[in-house]
Design a protein around this motif. Structure first.
Motif, PDB file in Angstrom:
ATOM      1  N   GLU A 111       2.141  -6.829   6.071  1.00 35.85           N
ATOM      2  CA  GLU A 111       2.025  -6.776   4.448  1.00 35.85           C
ATOM      3  C   GLU A 111       1.563  -5.380   4.312  1.00 35.85           C
ATOM      4  OE1 GLU A 111       2.131  -8.594   1.956  1.00 35.85           O
ATOM      5  OE2 GLU A 111       3.162 -10.091   3.288  1.00 35.85           O
ATOM      6  N   THR A 112       0.949  -4.509   5.075  1.00 39.97           N
ATOM      7  CA  THR A 112       0.519  -3.069   4.829  1.00 39.97           C
ATOM      8  C   THR A 112       1.729  -2.364   4.892  1.00 39.97           C
ATOM      9  OG1 THR A 112      -1.807  -3.455   6.027  1.00 39.97           O
ATOM     10  CG2 THR A 112      -0.888  -1.258   5.825  1.00 39.97           C
ATOM     11  N   LYS A 113       2.752  -2.510   5.609  1.00 32.22           N
ATOM     12  CA  LYS A 113       3.938  -1.661   5.818  1.00 32.22           C
ATOM     13  C   LYS A 113       4.786  -2.023   4.626  1.00 32.22           C
ATOM     14  CE  LYS A 113       4.700  -1.173  10.733  1.00 32.22           C
ATOM     15  NZ  LYS A 113       5.518  -1.571  11.684  1.00 32.22           N
ATOM     16  N   TRP A 173       3.710  -3.047   1.624  1.00 31.80           N
ATOM     17  CA  TRP A 173       2.997  -2.408   0.153  1.00 31.80           C
ATOM     18  C   TRP A 173       3.498  -0.770   0.186  1.00 31.80           C
ATOM     19  CZ3 TRP A 173       2.150  -4.112  -4.229  1.00 31.80           C
ATOM     20  CH2 TRP A 173       1.861  -5.286  -4.428  1.00 31.80           C
ATOM     21  N   ALA A 174       3.315  -0.330   1.426  1.00 30.18           N
ATOM     22  CA  ALA A 174       3.877   1.223   1.694  1.00 30.18           C
ATOM     23  C   ALA A 174       5.173   1.422   0.980  1.00 30.18           C
ATOM     24  CB  ALA A 174       3.522   1.598   2.916  1.00 30.18           C
ATOM     25  N   PHE A 175       6.195   0.622   1.418  1.00 26.28           N
ATOM     26  CA  PHE A 175       7.351   0.623   1.226  1.00 26.28           C
ATOM     27  C   PHE A 175       7.640   0.283  -0.339  1.00 26.28           C
ATOM     28  CE2 PHE A 175       8.389  -0.344   5.562  1.00 26.28           C
ATOM     29  CZ  PHE A 175       8.972   1.053   5.826  1.00 26.28           C
ATOM     30  N   ARG A 176       6.895  -0.699  -1.124  1.00 28.78           N
ATOM     31  CA  ARG A 176       6.760  -1.064  -2.560  1.00 28.78           C
ATOM     32  C   ARG A 176       6.405   0.051  -3.222  1.00 28.78           C
ATOM     33  NH1 ARG A 176       4.191  -6.680  -0.910  1.00 28.78           N
ATOM     34  NH2 ARG A 176       6.033  -7.867  -0.619  1.00 28.78           N
ATOM     35  N   LEU A 177       5.322   0.725  -3.045  1.00 27.10           N
ATOM     36  CA  LEU A 177       4.925   1.652  -3.604  1.00 27.10           C
ATOM     37  C   LEU A 177       5.854   3.063  -3.557  1.00 27.10           C
ATOM     38  CD1 LEU A 177       0.932   1.727  -2.599  1.00 27.10           C
ATOM     39  CD2 LEU A 177       2.160   1.144  -4.993  1.00 27.10           C
ATOM     40  N   GLN A 178       6.661   3.188  -2.435  1.00 27.69           N
ATOM     41  CA  GLN A 178       7.491   4.275  -2.507  1.00 27.69           C
ATOM     42  C   GLN A 178       8.592   4.128  -3.459  1.00 27.69           C
ATOM     43  OE1 GLN A 178       9.462   4.656   1.298  1.00 27.69           O
ATOM     44  NE2 GLN A 178       9.479   6.875   1.257  1.00 27.69           N
ATOM     45  N   ARG A 179       9.015   2.634  -3.540  1.00 25.22           N
ATOM     46  CA  ARG A 179      10.143   2.299  -4.343  1.00 25.22           C
ATOM     47  C   ARG A 179      10.081   2.483  -5.824  1.00 25.22           C
ATOM     48  NH1 ARG A 179      15.539  -0.559  -4.471  1.00 25.22           N
ATOM     49  NH2 ARG A 179      15.504   0.390  -2.263  1.00 25.22           N
ATOM     50  N   TYR A 182      11.118  -3.555  -2.583  1.00 23.94           N
ATOM     51  CA  TYR A 182      12.054  -2.435  -1.558  1.00 23.94           C
ATOM     52  C   TYR A 182      13.333  -2.813  -1.018  1.00 23.94           C
ATOM     53  CZ  TYR A 182       9.603  -4.055   2.605  1.00 23.94           C
ATOM     54  OH  TYR A 182       9.423  -4.843   3.986  1.00 23.94           O
TER      55      TYR A 182
END
Length: 195
Positions: A14-16, A18-24, A170
């Motif tokens: 889940e942490t990873k 959300w990092a990818f979601r924010l980047q996208r 993402y």
């Protein structure tokens, strides 16, 4: 048989994610696809391709999760049916459908995550993205973005390398064409149809 992830592995996932979601999200604000409108344009144009997929698998442990998947598919096709994508514009699955949340009326369905079928709100939407991808290939559309599933589910389009995994936001399916095109998507009692 794959083992279920531990709580630590689930938290890390889940942490990873959300990092990818924010980047996208950051990239898409300026350069992402736009939402396309429902239109009668091209309603009389010839059908270039169609993909039909059965809703009810022959073997399934949880009919409740399959019913949730079908409910989610009915919700998602509302954002896709009868839209017209202008020439040169990109269709983004998530931009068109929106995030699948309980607040938006999505239910718990089956999701393929890290090789395991797990219950998830909005689970089952990959059947729709698979059908769209399959029809897009048949119609000769340009595939801008597509991701394969981590595990092949027997009887799915993944067995023929015609799958397109989506995971908000993402992992997306994005399509484009030099000509304007129309997308139709609906469910009947037995099948999902994409044209």
């Amino acid at each position: 048989r794959a083992e279920l992830p531990t709580r630590w592995q689930a938290l890390l996932f889940e942490t990873k994610a959300w990092a990818f979601r924010l980047q996208r999200l950051g990239r898409d604000v300026l350069h992402g696809p736009r939402r396309h409108q429902v239109s009668d344009a091209l309603a009389e144009a010839p059908v270039l391709a169609e993909s039909v997929a059965p809703l009810w698998p022959y073997e399934e442990d949880s009919q409740e999760l399959v019913a949730g998947k079908i409910h989610n598919l009915r919700r998602a096709v509302r954002g896709l049916h009868d839209i017209v994508v202008p020439a040169g514009a990109t269709l983004g699955f998530w931009r068109q459908v929106g995030r699948a949340t309980r607040m938006r009326g999505y239910a718990q369905g089956r999701e393929l995550r890290e090789g395991c079928l797990v219950p998830s709100i909005g689970g089952g939407l990959c059947q729709l993205s698979n059908a769209i991808y399959d029809a897009a290939l048949r119609a000769g559309l340009e595939v801008v973005e597509r991701h394969r599933h981590s595990r092949v589910v027997p009887g799915s389009l993944a067995e023929h390398d015609r799958d397109a995994v989506v995971f908000w936001n993402y992992r997306d399916l994005r399509l484009r064409s030099a000509s304007a095109w129309r997308l139709e998507a609906w469910l009947d009692a037995e099948n999902l149809h994409v044209r």
